[in-house]
Write an enzyme that holds these catalytic residues in place. Structure first.
Site, PDB file in Angstrom:
ATOM      1  N   GLU A  48      -5.935  43.032  43.590  1.00 22.92           N
ATOM      2  CA  GLU A  48      -5.093  44.020  42.912  1.00 22.92           C
ATOM      3  C   GLU A  48      -5.827  44.464  41.654  1.00 22.92           C
ATOM      4  O   GLU A  48      -6.078  43.663  40.760  1.00 22.92           O
ATOM      5  CB  GLU A  48      -3.742  43.381  42.550  1.00 22.92           C
ATOM      6  CG  GLU A  48      -2.839  44.297  41.737  1.00 22.92           C
ATOM      7  CD  GLU A  48      -1.629  43.545  41.165  1.00 22.92           C
ATOM      8  OE1 GLU A  48      -1.090  42.625  41.822  1.00 22.92           O
ATOM      9  OE2 GLU A  48      -1.229  43.883  40.030  1.00 22.92           O
ATOM     10  N   ARG A  52      -5.480  49.501  33.811  1.00 27.65           N
ATOM     11  CA  ARG A  52      -5.381  49.201  32.372  1.00 27.65           C
ATOM     12  C   ARG A  52      -6.646  49.547  31.600  1.00 27.65           C
ATOM     13  O   ARG A  52      -6.708  49.320  30.399  1.00 27.65           O
ATOM     14  CB  ARG A  52      -5.074  47.712  32.171  1.00 27.65           C
ATOM     15  CG  ARG A  52      -3.722  47.319  32.699  1.00 27.65           C
ATOM     16  CD  ARG A  52      -3.362  45.908  32.321  1.00 27.65           C
ATOM     17  NE  ARG A  52      -2.366  45.407  33.234  1.00 27.65           N
ATOM     18  CZ  ARG A  52      -1.991  44.150  33.319  1.00 27.65           C
ATOM     19  NH1 ARG A  52      -2.541  43.247  32.539  1.00 27.65           N
ATOM     20  NH2 ARG A  52      -1.091  43.780  34.187  1.00 27.65           N
ATOM     21  N   LYS A 135       7.780  41.388  42.917  1.00 27.74           N
ATOM     22  CA  LYS A 135       6.980  40.683  41.923  1.00 27.74           C
ATOM     23  C   LYS A 135       7.920  40.195  40.818  1.00 27.74           C
ATOM     24  O   LYS A 135       8.720  40.974  40.292  1.00 27.74           O
ATOM     25  CB  LYS A 135       5.945  41.658  41.346  1.00 27.74           C
ATOM     26  CG  LYS A 135       5.269  41.175  40.063  1.00 27.74           C
ATOM     27  CD  LYS A 135       4.126  42.092  39.685  1.00 27.74           C
ATOM     28  CE  LYS A 135       3.670  41.831  38.257  1.00 27.74           C
ATOM     29  NZ  LYS A 135       2.280  42.199  38.023  1.00 27.74           N
TER      30      LYS A 135
HETATM   31  C1  3PG Z   1      -0.156  41.073  35.942  1.00 25.15           C
HETATM   32  O1  3PG Z   1      -0.487  42.180  35.620  1.00 25.15           O
HETATM   33  O2  3PG Z   1       0.361  40.856  37.041  1.00 25.15           O
HETATM   34  C2  3PG Z   1      -0.319  39.962  34.969  1.00 25.15           C
HETATM   35  O3  3PG Z   1      -0.836  40.443  33.770  1.00 25.15           O
HETATM   36  C3  3PG Z   1      -1.149  38.845  35.445  1.00 25.15           C
HETATM   37  O4  3PG Z   1      -0.777  37.788  34.650  1.00 25.15           O
HETATM   38  P1  3PG Z   1      -1.817  36.655  34.254  1.00 25.15           P
HETATM   39  O5  3PG Z   1      -2.978  37.374  33.596  1.00 25.15           O
HETATM   40  O6  3PG Z   1      -1.079  35.767  33.308  1.00 25.15           O
HETATM   41  O7  3PG Z   1      -2.247  35.964  35.498  1.00 25.15           O
END
Ligand code: 3PG
Length: 220
Positions: A48, A52, A135
Site C-alpha cells: 500500500e 503523503r 481498516k
Molecule cells: C497508515 O497509514 O495506515 C498508518 O500510518 C500506518 O501506521 P504505522 O506507521 O504505525 O504502521
C-alpha cells in the site's frame, strides 16, 4: 480517468495472502526497486503506497509495473486521490476514514476499497454502504485489541484490518482474533533501515513475515 487494468480484487485474501499489508510512505523513487524485490521475495505480494509525498503517485506507477505485486493506494482522502491512484495502477485503495462519495467511486472504478473507521458510527456508515472489511485506524492509539474486542461482537459480519502502531511484538495478538482479516503497518520499513539497500530491505521484510504465526482466520 481509467479503470485498473489488472483483474479486479474481490477479497482480502487476494491482496494479503500472508495477512500483512505493508504500508509504505515513500520519499524517493530510487527506493522502489529494492522494496519491490523484497516484498515479492517475502511472499507478501502486496504493497500500500500512501499519498503523503510528492513522489507517491510516480512510485505507485513504478510498483504497479511489477506484475508479481498487487499494488494499492493509501491515505485516500478524496475522489481525486482515488482516481489519480487508479490511473497510476492501484487495484485496491485504503482511506484513514470514510466518505460515501469515495466508496461509490471505488465501486464505479472496480477498485477493492477499505474504508477507515474509528468509531461505531463510522462502522455503521461504511457497513450499511456494503463495506464489510474495514481498516481500524489508528489501532493502537484507539485502544487496540481491547477496543476491537468490544466492537467486534456488535458487528459480527465486519472484518477489521487494524493499522497504526502494529509491530513485530503485537502483530500475532491481532492476527489470532477471528474478526481480523489482516493487519496493516509500516513497521517492516521502519527504524534506521536504508530503503535503497536491497538486501537490508529483504532481511527486514522477511523478518516481518517470519514473525507472523500461521494462524488462519482469513476472510474469503
Ligand atoms: C497508515 O497509514 O495506515 C498508518 O500510518 C500506518 O501506521 P504505522 O506507521 O504505525 O504502521
Amino acid at each position: 480517468m481509467t479503470t485498473g487494468t489488472q483483474t479486479p480484487i474481490t477479497s482480502v485474501s487476494e491482496i494479503a495472502p500472508q495477512r500483512i499489508v505493508p504500508v509504505l510512505t515513500i520519499k524517493s523513487l530510487d527506493h522502489v526497486d529494492a522494496i519491490a524485490a523484497a516484498v515479492i521475495k517475502s511472499g507478501i505480494r502486496n504493497i500500500e503506497v500512501t499519498l503523503r509525498t510528492d513522489v507517491s503517485l510516480e512510485a505507485l506507477k513504478k510498483f504497479a509495473s511489477y506484475s508479481e505485486l498487487v499494488v494499492g493506494v493509501g491515505s485516500v482522502k478524496n475522489k481525486v486521490d482515488l482516481s489519480r491512484a487508479v490511473d497510476a495502477g492501484a487495484v485496491f485503495a485504503v482511506s484513514p476514514g470514510y466518505m460515501q462519495e469515495i466508496g461509490k467511486l471505488a465501486r464505479e472504478l472496480n477498485v477493492f476499497y477499505l474504508p477507515g473507521v474509528a468509531t461505531p458510527t463510522e462502522i455503521m456508515c461504511a457497513y450499511s454502504d456494503g463495506f464489510e472489511v474495514l481498516k481500524f485506524f489508528p489501532a493502537e492509539q484507539l485502544g487496540g485489541i481491547s477496543t476491537l474486542n468490544a466492537l467486534a461482537p456488535v458487528f459480527p459480519k465486519v472484518r477489521f484490518i487494524p493499522t497504526g502502531g502494529i509491530n513485530g511484538k503485537n502483530v500475532n495478538d491481532y492476527l489470532a482474533k477471528a474478526y481480523i482479516a489482516a493487519v496493516g503497518g509500516s513497521w517492516m520499513f521502519g527504524g534506521d533501515l536504508d530503503l535503497s539497500n536491497t538486501s537490508a530491505v529483504e532481511k527486514a521484510v522477511l523478518k516481518a513475515v517470519e514473525e507472523v504465526s500461521p494462524v488462519k482466520h482469513l476472510e474469503e
